[in-house]
Enzyme design. Structure first.
Site, short mmCIF file in Angstrom:
data_model
loop_
_atom_site.label_atom_id
_atom_site.label_comp_id
_atom_site.label_asym_id
_atom_site.label_seq_id
_atom_site.Cartn_x
_atom_site.Cartn_y
_atom_site.Cartn_z
N ASP A 34 0.83 -1.22 0.00
CA ASP A 34 0.00 0.00 0.00
C ASP A 34 0.86 1.27 0.00
O ASP A 34 0.36 2.37 0.24
CB ASP A 34 -0.93 0.01 1.21
N ASN A 35 2.19 1.11 -0.20
CA ASN A 35 3.15 2.22 -0.29
C ASN A 35 3.59 2.80 1.04
O ASN A 35 4.37 3.76 1.07
CB ASN A 35 2.65 3.35 -1.19
N GLN A 88 9.38 26.96 -1.08
CA GLN A 88 8.11 27.46 -0.51
C GLN A 88 8.44 27.90 0.92
O GLN A 88 8.02 27.30 1.91
CB GLN A 88 7.04 26.36 -0.55
N HIS A 120 17.97 26.65 -0.90
CA HIS A 120 17.44 27.70 -1.76
C HIS A 120 17.30 29.03 -1.04
O HIS A 120 17.57 30.08 -1.62
CB HIS A 120 16.11 27.29 -2.38
N LYS A 181 15.69 37.40 -14.64
CA LYS A 181 14.74 36.39 -15.12
C LYS A 181 13.33 36.72 -14.67
O LYS A 181 13.13 37.21 -13.58
CB LYS A 181 15.16 35.04 -14.52
N SER A 211 15.63 22.21 -12.43
CA SER A 211 14.42 21.40 -12.30
C SER A 211 13.88 21.09 -13.70
O SER A 211 14.25 20.10 -14.32
CB SER A 211 13.42 22.14 -11.42
N THR A 212 13.08 21.98 -14.27
CA THR A 212 12.60 21.75 -15.64
C THR A 212 13.70 22.04 -16.67
O THR A 212 13.59 21.67 -17.83
CB THR A 212 11.41 22.67 -15.98
C1 R5P Z 1 15.07 29.37 -8.65
O1 R5P Z 1 15.19 30.56 -8.42
C2 R5P Z 1 16.23 28.41 -8.64
O2 R5P Z 1 17.40 29.01 -8.24
C3 R5P Z 1 16.41 27.78 -10.01
O3 R5P Z 1 16.81 28.78 -10.94
C4 R5P Z 1 15.13 27.15 -10.47
O4 R5P Z 1 14.61 26.32 -9.46
C5 R5P Z 1 15.37 26.36 -11.71
O5 R5P Z 1 14.14 25.86 -12.13
P1 R5P Z 1 13.92 25.39 -13.61
O6 R5P Z 1 15.01 24.43 -13.95
O7 R5P Z 1 12.56 24.72 -13.55
O8 R5P Z 1 13.89 26.59 -14.48
#
Ligand code: R5P
Length: 281
Positions: A34-35, A88, A120, A181, A211-212
């Site tokens: 069940d994880n 967050q 972060h 950015k 991340s992405t």
């Molecule tokens: C955000 O300010 C972090 O320092 C990274 O720049 C951010 O998390 C990168 O996210 P992604 O790869 O999704 O653009």
């Protein structure tokens, strides 16, 4: 002292134990159908413990919490190289939780000291009431992978990454600059076309997290258009979701350097020595 390696930090935890010259206290991990998670330490410890576990996923957080509970009343240092949810760190909109605070408060009572790497937002230290909070940087170890050249420049893909660019450039004895950015949505970021003097330069783009890959890919494209001769990506936390690695190489990167705060096949630098130094002090 013994080291306990959480499920997400088996390799980094083992390297740390070796660097410290101490043994590992083994733990058995299982997941029920069940994880739900089960764990069992080899024995109940009576010595100081260093537990290593990155919070890469929700189940990784539960694994850390269960380890801390199983370890009992010993003096515990929690090494959380990647502190998930640190982004967050406040309520951005009404009705949101402060996720970083919820995690900090859940583990604070169990531990004497919390060691994290390129968290972060260092401001999350205020959510720990009793634990001693230490944030280390991986950029000194990362710099060891980058040969020093005369025409190098370190670039931060946004203002938030300036501190990483600063540390790396001072290790490499070169200058740094940064982009501005704008995040338009979770997946889309727009890099302002600030003009940097990158013509013919070997550029290293430094950030805490990929991340992405959107932030990196945008910065790389602009740097290529502005005449950078080569581009390396230097990043602490290898989240590398979905097709982000491909996105970064397709944008024009020549090399990705990232650490084992998150253990992925792409993680090619270990932060174990940096953490060991902090524990030895
Ligand atoms: C955000 O300010 C972090 O320092 C990274 O720049 C951010 O998390 C990168 O996210 P992604 O790869 O999704 O653009």
């Amino acid at each position: 002292m013994k080291v306990v390696c959480g499920r997400a930090s088996q390799s980094l935890g083992s390297k740390l134990a070796r660097n410290l010259g101490v043994e590992i206290l083994p733990a058995e991990y299982r997941t029920f159908p069940d994880n739900e998670q089960y764990l069992k330490l080899d024995r109940e410890p009576s010595e100081d413990i260093v537990v290593v576990q990155s919070i890469v996923s929700d189940s990784g957080f539960v694994n850390l919490l269960f380890l801390l509970d199983a370890l009992g009343n010993n003096e515990i240092t929690a090494v959380v190289p990647y502190f998930g949810y640190a982004r967050q760190d406040k309520k951005f909109k009404e009705g949101e939780p402060i996720s970083a605070r919820a995690i900090a408060q859940a583990i604070d009572g169990y531990i004497e000291k919390l060691i994290t790497v390129d968290v972060h937002d260092k401001g999350i230290s205020k959510y720990f009431d009793s634990a001693d909070f230490r944030n280390l940087t991986a950029f000194k170890e990362i710099s060891g992978q980058i040969p020093k050249k005369t025409n190098q420049l370190v670039v931060a893909p946004d203002e938030g990454a300036i501190e990483y660019a600063e540390t790396l450039s001072s290790e490499l004895n070169c200058s740094y600059d940064y982009f501005e950015k704008k995040r338009e949505s979770e997946e889309n970021v727009k890099t302002e076309r600030k003009s940097l003097d990158v013509e013919g330069k070997q550029v290293i783009v430094a950030d805490d997290i990929v991340s992405t890959g959107g932030t990196m890919a945008n910065a790389i494209k602009v740097l290529k258009q502005q005449g950078a001769s080569s581009i390396k990506v230097a990043v602490t936390h290898s989240v590398f979701a979905d097709n982000s690695v491909q996105k970064i190489y397709s944008a024009g990167a020549d090399e990705i350097i990232s650490t084992d705060t998150i253990e992925k096949s792409i993680s090619n630098v270990s932060v174990s020595e940096t953490i060991a130094k902090e524990i030895r002090e």
